[in-house]
Design a protein around this motif. Structure first.
Motif, PDB file in Angstrom:
ATOM      1  N   GLU A  65     -54.867 -32.186 -14.915  1.00 48.90           N
ATOM      2  CA  GLU A  65     -55.804 -33.101 -15.568  1.00 48.90           C
ATOM      3  C   GLU A  65     -56.773 -33.713 -14.560  1.00 48.90           C
ATOM      4  O   GLU A  65     -57.947 -33.926 -14.874  1.00 48.90           O
ATOM      5  N   LYS A  66     -56.304 -33.992 -13.350  1.00 46.90           N
ATOM      6  CA  LYS A  66     -57.185 -34.543 -12.318  1.00 46.90           C
ATOM      7  C   LYS A  66     -58.209 -33.509 -11.858  1.00 46.90           C
ATOM      8  O   LYS A  66     -59.345 -33.856 -11.545  1.00 46.90           O
ATOM      9  N   MET A  67     -57.805 -32.256 -11.828  1.00 48.90           N
ATOM     10  CA  MET A  67     -58.733 -31.209 -11.403  1.00 48.90           C
ATOM     11  C   MET A  67     -59.734 -30.853 -12.494  1.00 48.90           C
ATOM     12  O   MET A  67     -60.856 -30.472 -12.194  1.00 48.90           O
ATOM     13  N   ASP A  68     -59.337 -30.977 -13.752  1.00 48.47           N
ATOM     14  CA  ASP A  68     -60.183 -30.602 -14.891  1.00 48.47           C
ATOM     15  C   ASP A  68     -61.243 -31.687 -15.105  1.00 48.47           C
ATOM     16  O   ASP A  68     -61.147 -32.506 -16.010  1.00 48.47           O
ATOM     17  N   ALA A  69     -62.260 -31.670 -14.270  1.00 48.08           N
ATOM     18  CA  ALA A  69     -63.266 -32.734 -14.234  1.00 48.08           C
ATOM     19  C   ALA A  69     -63.981 -32.941 -15.567  1.00 48.08           C
ATOM     20  O   ALA A  69     -64.278 -34.074 -15.940  1.00 48.08           O
ATOM     21  N   ASN A  70     -64.254 -31.873 -16.294  1.00 51.89           N
ATOM     22  CA  ASN A  70     -64.989 -32.030 -17.551  1.00 51.89           C
ATOM     23  C   ASN A  70     -64.074 -32.104 -18.770  1.00 51.89           C
ATOM     24  O   ASN A  70     -64.544 -32.196 -19.899  1.00 51.89           O
ATOM     25  N   GLY A  71     -62.760 -32.054 -18.558  1.00 51.85           N
ATOM     26  CA  GLY A  71     -61.812 -32.233 -19.651  1.00 51.85           C
ATOM     27  C   GLY A  71     -61.787 -31.129 -20.689  1.00 51.85           C
ATOM     28  O   GLY A  71     -61.363 -31.350 -21.818  1.00 51.85           O
ATOM     29  N   THR A  76     -61.955 -24.617 -13.234  1.00 52.89           N
ATOM     30  CA  THR A  76     -62.726 -23.575 -12.570  1.00 52.89           C
ATOM     31  C   THR A  76     -62.479 -23.656 -11.068  1.00 52.89           C
ATOM     32  O   THR A  76     -61.940 -24.655 -10.560  1.00 52.89           O
ATOM     33  N   LYS A  77     -62.892 -22.632 -10.343  1.00 56.04           N
ATOM     34  CA  LYS A  77     -62.778 -22.666  -8.884  1.00 56.04           C
ATOM     35  C   LYS A  77     -63.548 -23.851  -8.325  1.00 56.04           C
ATOM     36  O   LYS A  77     -63.103 -24.503  -7.390  1.00 56.04           O
ATOM     37  N   GLU A  78     -64.700 -24.130  -8.914  1.00 53.61           N
ATOM     38  CA  GLU A  78     -65.527 -25.241  -8.444  1.00 53.61           C
ATOM     39  C   GLU A  78     -64.815 -26.585  -8.636  1.00 53.61           C
ATOM     40  O   GLU A  78     -64.855 -27.447  -7.766  1.00 53.61           O
ATOM     41  N   GLU A  79     -64.175 -26.760  -9.793  1.00 52.91           N
ATOM     42  CA  GLU A  79     -63.436 -28.000 -10.046  1.00 52.91           C
ATOM     43  C   GLU A  79     -62.263 -28.140  -9.074  1.00 52.91           C
ATOM     44  O   GLU A  79     -62.005 -29.232  -8.550  1.00 52.91           O
ATOM     45  N   ALA A  80     -61.564 -27.039  -8.822  1.00 52.53           N
ATOM     46  CA  ALA A  80     -60.433 -27.079  -7.892  1.00 52.53           C
ATOM     47  C   ALA A  80     -60.914 -27.417  -6.484  1.00 52.53           C
ATOM     48  O   ALA A  80     -60.298 -28.238  -5.794  1.00 52.53           O
ATOM     49  N   LYS A  81     -62.018 -26.800  -6.062  1.00 53.65           N
ATOM     50  CA  LYS A  81     -62.568 -27.091  -4.737  1.00 53.65           C
ATOM     51  C   LYS A  81     -63.023 -28.546  -4.636  1.00 53.65           C
ATOM     52  O   LYS A  81     -62.784 -29.212  -3.627  1.00 53.65           O
ATOM     53  N   ALA A  82     -63.672 -29.044  -5.673  1.00 58.62           N
ATOM     54  CA  ALA A  82     -64.147 -30.431  -5.669  1.00 58.62           C
ATOM     55  C   ALA A  82     -62.968 -31.405  -5.620  1.00 58.62           C
ATOM     56  O   ALA A  82     -63.011 -32.404  -4.899  1.00 58.62           O
TER      57      ALA A  82
END
Length: 100
Positions: A65-71, A76-82
């Motif tokens: 849930e913390k990684m899933d920025a847009n809910g 995505t790889k970008e969300e995981a990297k961020a």
């Protein structure tokens, strides 16, 4: 259900291999507490010395849930990297505060 179990196992395995955890971005105090307690104790929420399937699943879902920025229910790889970058930046900030 099998897909969810496989996904959760994959997330847990990746976390265990990399030993990277994502702390609550809003709280560097929580990060410091997590570092003191250790990764195992952080997941072992009832403190009985073992991690149950429910405790592991809860921990994995919180990280997801913390990684899933847009809910949207997908990371995505970008969300995981961020999320990883945010964690590293906050950990660095917490260490800087301790050094002062």
């Amino acid at each position: 259900m099998k897909t969810l179990s496989t996904a959760l196992f994959s997330v847990l395995a990746a976390m265990a291999i990399s030993s990277v955890t994502l702390a609550d971005p809003a709280s560097t105090d929580a990060m410091a507490k997590h570092d003191k307690k250790g990764y195992f104790a952080h997941i072992d929420t009832n403190g009985d010395g073992v991690i149950t399937k429910d405790e592991a699943t809860t921990a994995a879902l919180k990280r997801f849930e913390k990684m899933d920025a847009n809910g949207d229910g997908q990371v995505t790889k970008e969300e995981a990297k961020a999320a990883h970058k945010k964690y590293k930046d906050e950990k660095r900030s917490c260490k800087d505060k301790k050094a002062k």
